[in-house]
Scaffold this active site. Structure first.
Site, short mmCIF file in Angstrom:
data_model
loop_
_atom_site.label_atom_id
_atom_site.label_comp_id
_atom_site.label_asym_id
_atom_site.label_seq_id
_atom_site.Cartn_x
_atom_site.Cartn_y
_atom_site.Cartn_z
CB SER A 28 -0.84 -0.34 1.34
OG SER A 28 -0.18 -0.42 2.56
CD GLN A 76 3.38 0.65 4.40
OE1 GLN A 76 3.68 0.19 4.80
NE2 GLN A 76 2.76 0.05 3.60
CG HIS A 118 5.51 2.55 9.49
ND1 HIS A 118 3.95 2.03 8.62
CD2 HIS A 118 6.55 2.78 7.90
CE1 HIS A 118 5.08 0.77 8.11
NE2 HIS A 118 5.95 1.79 8.09
CE LYS A 126 6.69 -1.53 10.27
NZ LYS A 126 5.03 -1.74 9.20
CD GLU A 146 9.02 0.44 6.60
OE1 GLU A 146 8.25 -0.21 7.90
OE2 GLU A 146 8.59 0.02 5.61
CG HIS A 168 7.06 3.56 2.37
ND1 HIS A 168 6.96 4.50 4.06
CD2 HIS A 168 6.57 2.14 2.31
CE1 HIS A 168 7.00 2.88 5.21
NE2 HIS A 168 6.41 2.29 4.00
NE ARG A 214 -1.59 -1.56 5.21
CZ ARG A 214 -2.30 -1.95 6.77
NH1 ARG A 214 -3.19 -1.42 6.97
NH2 ARG A 214 -1.36 -3.14 6.95
CE LYS A 256 -3.46 -6.26 5.10
NZ LYS A 256 -2.03 -6.40 5.71
#
Length: 427
Positions: free
Chosen positions: A112, A114, A116, A139, A141, A281, A300, A306
């Protein structure tokens, strides 16, 4: 108690994962003969989780009851180490929880659009919607390519977005004229951190992501038809294939238009990107090692079946516009090692080592004052530590290394021993 031992990761099946043994997730799980794992050649194996996150915790392989890793670490806090426990006080280290989560991702369909949340936003979202945002942590990453990997990552430089607003009428049609004109006025500025510039980018992105389906779906149909008929303009050549790929996977989805807003980059194996909180991203294809702060919070807004939370995604972005290279993690040598490379993003929760040890050779990792989780992504060999204690490992095996222990990676067989090791330090 031993300082180095194998753990059982968990596999996740999502519809975007690679099918059967085409997935690195399935390859590793099969090679390691994970307890409870039975290969389904028709299933999409998307993620392998290695860590203590409560959603899908790892367990000890040689424990009769397959004890949770977090329970074992809580009973043996010296394996986490006092400096890490102190550094992450209040975040669960004393209860055996690691500050990082290591994963393997195998991506067939785009994930997706998205972002964080940062810690403050994560706490707020978790309090409001614990059923969706299941923890209160941020989050950040890092994605490290195992195979050729493509991603959408961060906002394009403003002049490039401006080019698309001028040259791609289907994209421009989603942005009201006043917002479009304001953006074109400021897009040439050299100060992309200027609040006026950030607001102009936010206005464009928000207009696109909140466009009504009655507006954007006909425009997307026109865009796809034009590209399929060979009508892409020179300025659109670099985005044509991506648009068609995303539309084939998610027909009529607003997220396809993010191809005109976000950097599209391709990584070779061994290259990595870092995504801080608030950076938009979408991973497009490939197999990666992913490491993050221990969280499963995702906001998202497109390219997904979702739940979409467009308001919180729009509100939580940094609106930093820059070339894709801004997100690359520059690898460097690891202390005095010969065959190991360090990927060290600008956060305290984790770093990752990539060791490629030629057959018959030995690589020494000096003691780290924090815990590690490592996965063997190629070859076989032996891990040696302490008073010459040994653990035989091969592709797919996942093992834990306690704080303060030097280890040797000894490669056996005809191929190099390849190990990806995530760790945290207390300093």
């Amino acid at each position: 108690m031993t300082a180095v031992f194998k753990i059982i990761p968990t596999t996740q099946k999502y519809d975007w994962g690679k099918i059967g043994l085409s997935s690195k997730v399935a390859q590793y799980a099969s090679a390691a003969n994970l307890p409870g794992f039975t290969l389904d050649e028709n299933a999409p194996y998307a993620e392998l989780w290695m860590g203590t996150h409560h959603t899908s915790p790892s367990r000890l392989l040689d424990s009769p009851s397959q004890e949770k890793l977090s329970e074992y670490l809580a009973a043996h806090p010296e394996l986490i180490g006092p400096s890490v426990t102190e550094r992450f006080k209040g975040e669960g280290a004393a209860e055996g929880n690691l500050p990082f989560l290591l994963k393997i991702l195998a991506i067939e369909k785009a994930l997706s659009i998205q972002t964080h949340p940062d810690k403050e936003t994560a706490r707020k979202l978790h309090a409001e919607r614990p059923d969706v945002y299941k923890d209160a942590n941020h989050k950040p990453e890092m994605a490290l390519a195992l195979t050729p990997f493509q991603a959408l990552c961060g906002f394009l430089p403003l002049p490039r977005i401006a080019d698309y607003l001028v040259d791609t009428p289907e994209f421009a049609a989603l942005v009201p004229q006043a917002i479009r004109e304001q953006f074109l006025q400021v897009a040439s500025t050299e100060d992309s951190a200027d609040l006026k510039v950030k607001q102009a980018l936010k206005d464009v992105f928000s207009a696109v992501m909140t466009a009504d389906a009655s507006l954007f779906q006909p425009e997307l149909e026109k865009l796809v038809a034009r590209y399929k008929s060979g009508g892409a303009k020179p300025s659109e050549k670099d985005v044509r294939d991506l648009v068609l790929r995303l539309d084939s996977q998610f027909p009529g989805d607003i997220g396809v238009f993010c191809a005109f807003l976000l950097n599209h980059l391709s990584l070779h194996p061994g290259e990595a990107i870092f995504l801080a909180a608030g950076e938009p991203h979408a991973y497009v294809s490939g197999d990666i090692v992913e490491c993050m702060a221990t969280s499963d919070n995702v906001i998202r807004a497109g390219l997904t079946p979702k739940l979409r939370d467009v308001p919180n995604l729009v509100a939580g972005l940094t609106y930093n516009a820059a070339h894709a290279s801004k997100h690359l993690v520059e690898p460097r040598s690891f202390q005095a090692s010969t065959h190991s490379t360090l990927y060290d993003p600008p956060i305290p929760e984790f770093s990752v080592l990539r060791a490629v040890v030629p057959s018959g050779e030995t690589e020494t990792h000096p003691p780290i004052d924090g815990p590690s989780i490592a996965i063997v992504t190629g070859g076989k060999g032996t891990v040696v530590w302490g008073s010459r204690e040994q653990l035989n490992v091969s592709e797919g095996d996942v093992f834990f290394v306690g704080a303060g222990h030097e280890i040797e990676l000894v490669a056996a067989g005809g191929d190099a021993l390849v190990v990806h090791r995530a760790f945290v330090e207390g300093k």
